[in-house]
Design a protein around this motif. Structure first.
Motif, mmCIF file in Angstrom:
data_model
loop_
_atom_site.group_PDB
_atom_site.id
_atom_site.type_symbol
_atom_site.label_atom_id
_atom_site.label_comp_id
_atom_site.label_asym_id
_atom_site.label_seq_id
_atom_site.Cartn_x
_atom_site.Cartn_y
_atom_site.Cartn_z
ATOM 1 N N GLN A 127 -32.184 23.772 -37.665
ATOM 2 C CA GLN A 127 -32.912 25.023 -37.920
ATOM 3 C C GLN A 127 -33.427 25.662 -36.628
ATOM 4 N N ASN A 128 -33.089 25.048 -35.504
ATOM 5 C CA ASN A 128 -33.552 25.553 -34.199
ATOM 6 C C ASN A 128 -35.077 25.751 -34.222
ATOM 7 N N CYS A 129 -35.757 24.751 -34.728
ATOM 8 C CA CYS A 129 -37.194 24.853 -34.988
ATOM 9 C C CYS A 129 -38.023 24.899 -33.698
ATOM 10 N N LEU A 130 -39.243 25.338 -33.839
ATOM 11 C CA LEU A 130 -40.142 25.472 -32.695
ATOM 12 C C LEU A 130 -40.594 24.113 -32.173
ATOM 13 N N GLY A 131 -40.737 23.131 -33.084
ATOM 14 C CA GLY A 131 -41.261 21.837 -32.687
ATOM 15 C C GLY A 131 -40.366 21.067 -31.725
ATOM 16 N N LYS A 132 -39.057 21.242 -31.863
ATOM 17 C CA LYS A 132 -38.081 20.573 -30.986
ATOM 18 C C LYS A 132 -38.350 19.058 -30.894
ATOM 19 N N ALA A 133 -38.531 18.430 -32.066
ATOM 20 C CA ALA A 133 -38.808 16.991 -32.100
ATOM 21 C C ALA A 133 -37.666 16.183 -31.481
ATOM 22 N N CYS A 134 -36.436 16.664 -31.660
ATOM 23 C CA CYS A 134 -35.282 15.939 -31.102
ATOM 24 C C CYS A 134 -35.337 15.902 -29.585
ATOM 25 N N ILE A 135 -35.668 17.064 -28.962
ATOM 26 C CA ILE A 135 -35.741 17.134 -27.504
ATOM 27 C C ILE A 135 -36.890 16.275 -26.991
ATOM 28 N N ASN A 136 -38.020 16.322 -27.674
ATOM 29 C CA ASN A 136 -39.174 15.533 -27.253
ATOM 30 C C ASN A 136 -38.924 14.031 -27.384
ATOM 31 N N ALA A 137 -38.087 13.647 -28.351
ATOM 32 C CA ALA A 137 -37.825 12.216 -28.570
ATOM 33 C C ALA A 137 -36.849 11.632 -27.555
ATOM 34 N N CYS A 138 -36.010 12.478 -26.968
ATOM 35 C CA CYS A 138 -34.988 11.987 -26.040
ATOM 36 C C CYS A 138 -35.604 11.650 -24.684
ATOM 37 N N LYS A 139 -35.374 10.440 -24.204
ATOM 38 C CA LYS A 139 -35.927 9.971 -22.931
ATOM 39 C C LYS A 139 -34.954 10.178 -21.769
ATOM 40 N N PHE A 140 -33.778 10.759 -22.062
ATOM 41 C CA PHE A 140 -32.749 10.844 -21.030
ATOM 42 C C PHE A 140 -32.333 12.284 -20.711
ATOM 43 N N CYS B 82 -26.128 11.271 -22.979
ATOM 44 C CA CYS B 82 -26.577 10.528 -24.166
ATOM 45 C C CYS B 82 -26.359 9.034 -24.016
ATOM 46 N N LYS B 83 -27.371 8.244 -24.336
ATOM 47 C CA LYS B 83 -27.301 6.776 -24.265
ATOM 48 C C LYS B 83 -27.176 6.139 -25.642
ATOM 49 N N GLU B 84 -27.000 6.970 -26.662
ATOM 50 C CA GLU B 84 -26.774 6.500 -28.027
ATOM 51 C C GLU B 84 -27.945 5.699 -28.595
ATOM 52 N N CYS B 85 -29.163 6.038 -28.181
ATOM 53 C CA CYS B 85 -30.318 5.295 -28.688
ATOM 54 C C CYS B 85 -30.677 5.705 -30.115
ATOM 55 N N GLY B 86 -30.317 6.944 -30.509
ATOM 56 C CA GLY B 86 -30.570 7.388 -31.872
ATOM 57 C C GLY B 86 -31.956 7.947 -32.117
ATOM 58 N N LYS B 87 -32.783 8.044 -31.073
ATOM 59 C CA LYS B 87 -34.161 8.539 -31.256
ATOM 60 C C LYS B 87 -34.186 9.980 -31.757
ATOM 61 N N CYS B 88 -33.226 10.788 -31.293
ATOM 62 C CA CYS B 88 -33.204 12.198 -31.706
ATOM 63 C C CYS B 88 -32.934 12.326 -33.199
ATOM 64 N N ALA B 89 -31.992 11.530 -33.694
ATOM 65 C CA ALA B 89 -31.646 11.583 -35.112
ATOM 66 C C ALA B 89 -32.825 11.135 -35.976
ATOM 67 N N GLN B 90 -33.541 10.136 -35.488
ATOM 68 C CA GLN B 90 -34.703 9.648 -36.235
ATOM 69 C C GLN B 90 -35.823 10.684 -36.261
#
Length: 356
Positions: free
Chosen positions: A100-113, A130-138
């Motif tokens: 949804q291209n949301c304002l929160g950008k939780a996926c970007i904030n969750a990614c450490k790389f 991408c290191k395949e950690c899956g944090k963005c999907a979670q």
């Protein structure tokens, strides 16, 4: 699901050309021309350009010679053809249209790389970072990030396949059990096994005593008209000294294992069969504490080979069957002394075709 007809045709064409040149004694002299012969150009047929297509053919020629397709050989009989694997488009994690291209950008904030960037319509994942950690999907509240696995990785029962920094599949030789599932699952034909067709052809040309032995699956592979008797006739016409049905080895192994298991049962122990080399490696590598529960008797292939070599010590013995794991089994101590080569049905078909 097995590779499509285009992949199978390329495999066969390369094996056929290598076999034909080997029978003619011209392999070293003319093998560098196989790629240009099969890919004459000027238009490409299955890749971006004829140069990439020819490089794939060259790497397949090396496999047909029993070599690794690239400069590094880890000893595994199953190898990745890097020039073919490069075209696999699937990244492990990808952003779907659910984003949804949301304002929160939780996926970007969750990614450490720093692998995720905002886009005009949806976020984007850089597969190089991408290191395949899956944090963005979670983290995504819309479940908009999908975890996709390449067919080779998804099919591997022992998680032996990863990717390098360039996105090329890498097979961990220490985990691989040579079952061959990745070979048949790759839609790009980018994984294949080394072959033993050249030493078999050289032995036939030298007039050595060379015995063929076929897995019991042989009869079921080609329909009711192709029997073990017709196989024996064909192999003798090819130049083999004699032909054996490994089903006889199955009877021998069953008899030996019955005695072994009866003794184990008296002691309160349980045993599993040694017939399948992929299963044996699976136990040895994933459940080493159960290694002693594997039967110490030889597999049906090894049992027949020992019988043949006992009667003709200086001969060569070739196993024929559907299984790539047999190619690894014949390198093991206690077996390599008896079995010299292992061929799949498609490799033997190339020998038949090369001899018309």
């Amino acid at each position: 699901m097995y590779a499509d007809e285009n992949v199978i045709k390329i495999k066969h064409d390369v094996l056929y050309e290598v076999a034909k040149l080997a029978f003619a004694g011209e392999l070293e002299e003319k093998k560098d021309y196989i790629a240009n012969q099969l890919i004459p150009g000027p238009a490409a047929h299955f890749r971006c350009c004829i140069y990439k297509e020819r490089e794939i053919i060259r790497q397949r020629v090396r496999l047909a010679e029993g070599k690794a397709p690239g400069p590094v050989d880890d000893g595994n009989v199953i190898q990745v053809i890097s020039s073919a694997c490069e075209d696999c488009p699937i990244s492990s994690y990808t952003v779907t249209e659910n984003c949804q291209n949301c304002l929160g950008k939780a996926c970007i904030n969750a990614c450490k790389f720093g692998a995720i960037e905002p886009g005009r319509i949806r976020s984007h994942i850089d597969p190089q970072k991408c290191k395949e950690c899956g944090k963005c999907a979670q983290a995504c509240p819309y479940n908009a990030i999908a975890h996709l696995k390449r067919p080779c990785k998804f099919s591997c029962p022992v998680n032996a396949i990863t990717y390098d920094e360039y996105g090329i599949s890498v097979i961990d030789e220490k985990k691989c059990i040579r079952c061959g599932k990745c070979i048949h699952s790759c839609p790009f034909g980018a994984i294949a096994s080394k072959t033993f067709i050249v030493p078999v052809i050289e032995a036939l040309k030298a007039g050595k005593h060379i015995y063929a032995m076929a897995a019991p699956a042989t009869e079921g592979q080609f329909g009711v008209d192709i029997t073990m008797a017709s196989w024996k006739k064909a192999m003798k016409e090819m130049g083999f000294t004699d032909f054996y049905d490994v089903g006889l080895g199955g009877d021998m192994t069953a008899a030996y294992e019955a005695e072994e298991w009866a003794e184990a049962y008296k002691e309160g122990n349980k045993k599993v069969t040694s017939c399948c080399p992929a299963f044996v490696e699976f136990v040895e590598k994933n459940f080493p504490m159960l290694k002693e529960n594997i039967s110490h008797n030889p597999s049906p292939m090894a049992a027949i080979a020992k019988y043949i070599k006992k009667n003709d010590p200086d001969c060569k013995v070739v196993f024929i069957g559907p299984c790539t794991a047999k190619k690894a089994e014949i390198r093991k101590d206690g077996i390599k002394e008896y079995v010299d080569s292992a061929l799949t049905f498609e490799e033997l078909q190339a020998l038949f075709d090369a001899r018309e």
